[in-house]
Design a protein around this motif. Structure first.
Motif, mmCIF file in Angstrom:
data_model
loop_
_atom_site.group_PDB
_atom_site.id
_atom_site.type_symbol
_atom_site.label_atom_id
_atom_site.label_comp_id
_atom_site.label_asym_id
_atom_site.label_seq_id
_atom_site.Cartn_x
_atom_site.Cartn_y
_atom_site.Cartn_z
ATOM 1 N N PRO A 56 0.826 -1.205 0.000
ATOM 2 C CA PRO A 56 0.000 0.000 0.000
ATOM 3 C C PRO A 56 0.864 1.261 0.000
ATOM 4 C CG PRO A 56 0.034 -0.968 2.181
ATOM 5 C CD PRO A 56 0.842 -1.876 1.312
ATOM 6 N N VAL A 57 0.356 2.287 -0.660
ATOM 7 C CA VAL A 57 1.015 3.598 -0.655
ATOM 8 C C VAL A 57 0.126 4.548 0.129
ATOM 9 C CG1 VAL A 57 1.804 5.529 -2.064
ATOM 10 C CG2 VAL A 57 2.144 3.176 -2.860
ATOM 11 N N VAL A 58 0.699 5.187 1.140
ATOM 12 C CA VAL A 58 -0.060 6.033 2.059
ATOM 13 C C VAL A 58 0.334 7.487 1.862
ATOM 14 C CG1 VAL A 58 -0.477 6.561 4.495
ATOM 15 C CG2 VAL A 58 -0.297 4.174 3.741
ATOM 16 N N GLU A 59 -0.664 8.342 1.774
ATOM 17 C CA GLU A 59 -0.439 9.789 1.707
ATOM 18 C C GLU A 59 -1.304 10.468 2.755
ATOM 19 O OE1 GLU A 59 -1.169 11.263 -2.182
ATOM 20 O OE2 GLU A 59 0.548 10.229 -3.093
ATOM 21 N N HIS A 60 -0.687 11.358 3.547
ATOM 22 C CA HIS A 60 -1.407 12.118 4.571
ATOM 23 C C HIS A 60 -2.218 11.194 5.481
ATOM 24 C CE1 HIS A 60 -0.141 15.554 2.265
ATOM 25 N NE2 HIS A 60 -0.832 15.158 1.216
ATOM 26 N N GLY A 61 -1.633 10.061 5.812
ATOM 27 C CA GLY A 61 -2.248 9.169 6.785
ATOM 28 C C GLY A 61 -3.289 8.214 6.256
ATOM 29 N N ARG A 62 -3.506 8.181 4.935
ATOM 30 C CA ARG A 62 -4.479 7.231 4.407
ATOM 31 C C ARG A 62 -3.942 6.567 3.146
ATOM 32 N NH1 ARG A 62 -8.085 8.766 0.338
ATOM 33 N NH2 ARG A 62 -7.654 10.821 -0.561
ATOM 34 N N ALA A 63 -4.353 5.314 2.942
ATOM 35 C CA ALA A 63 -3.897 4.565 1.772
ATOM 36 C C ALA A 63 -4.594 5.094 0.521
ATOM 37 C CB ALA A 63 -4.186 3.085 1.949
ATOM 38 N N VAL A 64 -3.822 5.378 -0.519
ATOM 39 C CA VAL A 64 -4.381 5.879 -1.770
ATOM 40 C C VAL A 64 -4.182 4.902 -2.921
ATOM 41 C CG1 VAL A 64 -4.177 8.303 -1.119
ATOM 42 C CG2 VAL A 64 -2.251 7.172 -2.261
ATOM 43 N N LEU A 65 -3.169 4.049 -2.812
ATOM 44 C CA LEU A 65 -2.883 3.063 -3.856
ATOM 45 C C LEU A 65 -2.566 1.726 -3.219
ATOM 46 C CD1 LEU A 65 -0.218 4.798 -6.179
ATOM 47 C CD2 LEU A 65 -2.644 4.533 -6.688
ATOM 48 N N ASN A 66 -2.889 0.663 -3.933
ATOM 49 C CA ASN A 66 -2.319 -0.648 -3.661
ATOM 50 C C ASN A 66 -1.500 -1.062 -4.877
ATOM 51 O OD1 ASN A 66 -3.184 -1.207 -1.079
ATOM 52 N ND2 ASN A 66 -4.982 -2.372 -1.719
ATOM 53 N N ILE A 67 -0.265 -1.464 -4.646
ATOM 54 C CA ILE A 67 0.580 -1.998 -5.706
ATOM 55 C C ILE A 67 0.718 -3.497 -5.454
ATOM 56 C CG2 ILE A 67 2.854 -1.970 -6.791
ATOM 57 C CD1 ILE A 67 3.150 0.923 -5.719
ATOM 58 N N ASP A 68 0.240 -4.299 -6.386
ATOM 59 C CA ASP A 68 0.353 -5.755 -6.272
ATOM 60 C C ASP A 68 1.343 -6.251 -7.315
ATOM 61 O OD1 ASP A 68 -1.902 -7.048 -4.401
ATOM 62 O OD2 ASP A 68 -2.723 -5.250 -5.347
ATOM 63 N N LEU A 69 2.347 -6.994 -6.857
ATOM 64 C CA LEU A 69 3.356 -7.566 -7.739
ATOM 65 C C LEU A 69 3.237 -9.082 -7.721
ATOM 66 C CD1 LEU A 69 6.438 -5.402 -6.643
ATOM 67 C CD2 LEU A 69 4.801 -4.924 -8.476
ATOM 68 N N TYR A 70 3.462 -9.704 -8.871
ATOM 69 C CA TYR A 70 3.291 -11.149 -9.028
ATOM 70 C C TYR A 70 4.553 -11.738 -9.657
ATOM 71 C CZ TYR A 70 -1.518 -9.700 -8.330
ATOM 72 O OH TYR A 70 -2.651 -9.135 -7.809
#
Length: 223
Positions: free
Chosen positions: A112-126
Motif C-alpha cells: 500500500p502507498v499512504v499519503e497524509h495518513g491514508r492509503a491511496v494506492l495498492n501496488i500488487d506484484l506477481y
C-alpha cells in the motif's frame, strides 16, 4: 509486460484528469519491480478512491489467464482439498493457496502507498517463483514509496486484481451513467449533486436495484 486490453480500454476511452498519469505510473513501477525482482511477471495498481484496478502482464501469464478461465468453466470431478487439515498450519495454508493459485504465479506481494495518513494506492506484484520476494521487500518499499508495515505476501495467488482490472471499463461506463443521472436529478430537484447522489442511492436501495440501474431509470424519466 503489456497492458491488459481492458486496462487499455479504460485508459483510452474513459480517462479522467485524475487518471491521466496512470499508465506512466504503471511503467515506472514496472521498471523498479523488474529490476528488483527479475521473476516479476505481472503487476496491478488499484486506485483506492476510485476503486479501479489497472494491470500489466507478460505474455506467458496472459496465456495462463486464458487457460485458468477455461478450466474454471469446465466441470471437474477432482475433490477440493480438505481445508481443516490446514486450519492451524501457516505453512499448510500457503501450500493450499498455491494449489489454488493462478497459473504461472508462485508468489505475490501487496504494497500500500499512504499519503497524509491514508492509503491511496495498492501496488500488487506477481512473480513466477515461490521465493521471488524474499529479502527484496525492503528495497521495493523504498523504491515505490510504499508503507512497509502494510506489506502482505502471497495474499493474491489467485490474481484477483486481474479480474478487477477486467471489470474496470464496465465500472467506468456505469460511473459515467450515474454522473449524468445525478446531474439531471440535481437540475430537476434544485439540489446539490451530493444530495442528488444520495437521492439516487436511496431510490436504488428502496427498489432493490443497483445504482447503475437506478441511473438508467432516472435518465429515462428526466431526459
Amino acid at each position: 509486460m503489456e497492458l491488459l486490453p481492458e486496462s487499455r480500454e479504460a485508459l483510452d476511452e474513459y480517462v479522467t484528469p485524475s487518471l491521466d498519469d496512470v499508465e506512466a505510473l504503471l511503467r515506472v513501477i514496472e521498471g523498479w519491480a523488474v529490476r528488483a525482482v527479475p521473476e516479476c511477471v505481472a503487476l496491478s495498481v488499484t486506485l483506492l478512491d476510485e476503486d479501479l484496478t489497472f494491470t500489466l502482464v507478460d505474455d506467458a501469464t496472459a496465456s495462463g489467464a486464458r487457460r485458468t478461465a477455461e478450466a474454471a468453466s469446465t466441470p471437474s470431478g477432482t475433490a477440493e482439498p480438505a481445508e481443516d487439515a490446514y486450519a492451524l498450519d501457516e505453512r499448510g495454508w500457503a501450500e493450499m493457496a498455491r494449489e489454488r493459485a493462478f497459473s504461472g504465479i508462485e508468489s505475490t506481494v501487496c504494497l500500500p502507498v499512504v499519503e497524509h495518513g491514508r492509503a491511496v494506492l495498492n501496488i500488487d506484484l506477481y512473480a513466477s517463483t515461490a521465493h521471488a520476494f524474499r529479502d527484496r521487500i525492503d528495497g521495493l518499499v523504498e523504491a515505490l514509496g510504499a508503507w512497509q508495515a502494510g506489506a502482505v505476501t502471497n495474499a493474491d495467488l489467485g490474481f484477483d486484481t486481474l479480474r478487477r482490472a477486467e471489470a474496470a471499463p464496465e465500472q467506468l461506463r456505469e460511473q459515467r451513467l450515474v454522473d449524468v443521472a445525478v446531474g439531471l436529478v440535481a437540475a430537476r430537484a434544485g439540489v446539490t449533486t451530493d444530495d442528488a447522489l444520495a437521492l439516487l442511492r436511496q431510490g436504488a436501495t428502496a427498489a432493490g436495484i443497483s445504482e447503475g440501474q437506478a441511473a438508467t431509470v432516472a435518465r429515462t424519466l428526466l431526459s
